[in-house]
Design a protein around this motif. Sequence first.
Motif, PDB file in Angstrom:
ATOM      1  N   ARG A  20      31.817  32.455  57.986  1.00 21.13           N
ATOM      2  CA  ARG A  20      30.826  32.824  59.609  1.00 21.13           C
ATOM      3  C   ARG A  20      32.072  34.049  60.342  1.00 21.13           C
ATOM      4  O   ARG A  20      33.061  33.979  60.118  1.00 21.13           O
ATOM      5  N   ASP A  21      31.267  35.547  60.313  1.00 20.99           N
ATOM      6  CA  ASP A  21      31.847  36.379  60.874  1.00 20.99           C
ATOM      7  C   ASP A  21      31.814  36.172  62.257  1.00 20.99           C
ATOM      8  O   ASP A  21      31.454  35.012  62.810  1.00 20.99           O
ATOM      9  N   ASP A  26      26.880  35.440  59.046  1.00 21.80           N
ATOM     10  CA  ASP A  26      27.198  35.338  58.158  1.00 21.80           C
ATOM     11  C   ASP A  26      27.205  36.656  56.915  1.00 21.80           C
ATOM     12  O   ASP A  26      26.916  37.378  57.296  1.00 21.80           O
ATOM     13  N   ALA A  27      28.152  36.550  56.258  1.00 22.39           N
ATOM     14  CA  ALA A  27      29.014  37.133  55.275  1.00 22.39           C
ATOM     15  C   ALA A  27      29.744  36.937  54.257  1.00 22.39           C
ATOM     16  O   ALA A  27      30.251  35.930  54.045  1.00 22.39           O
ATOM     17  N   LYS A  28      29.247  37.920  53.148  1.00 19.38           N
ATOM     18  CA  LYS A  28      29.666  36.756  51.702  1.00 19.38           C
ATOM     19  C   LYS A  28      30.768  37.967  51.875  1.00 19.38           C
ATOM     20  O   LYS A  28      31.003  38.724  51.540  1.00 19.38           O
TER      21      LYS A  28
END
Length: 110
Positions: A20-21, A26-28
Amino acid sequence: MRRAGKYRHRITLQAYQTVRDPLGGDAKKWADWRPGVPAEVMPLSGREFVAAQAEHGQVDARMEIPYLPGVLPTMRVLFDGAVYAIRAVLPGPTARRHLTLMVDSGVSDV
């Protein structure tokens, strides 16, 4: 005199995870999965390198670690300031004593 054991190196296993940014999205990204894993890091000799190339593609080294469930070839390894992609996870002959990781260097951040 104190002898260094077989697993005298320490590596960090990382997995590409969704996080979670700060803005709630959401970021990978790569995240530590297991830091400080004891390991034996062995650069491949010429003959081993040729054999590993045939079996696993570009392989620069092998890293032996005590058995750790959940290690996958989609993970990567941090060791001594370098990043290595795991090309293969090979169980030991008894399947529960150790794992051998066939790795290569020069991995990007994605």
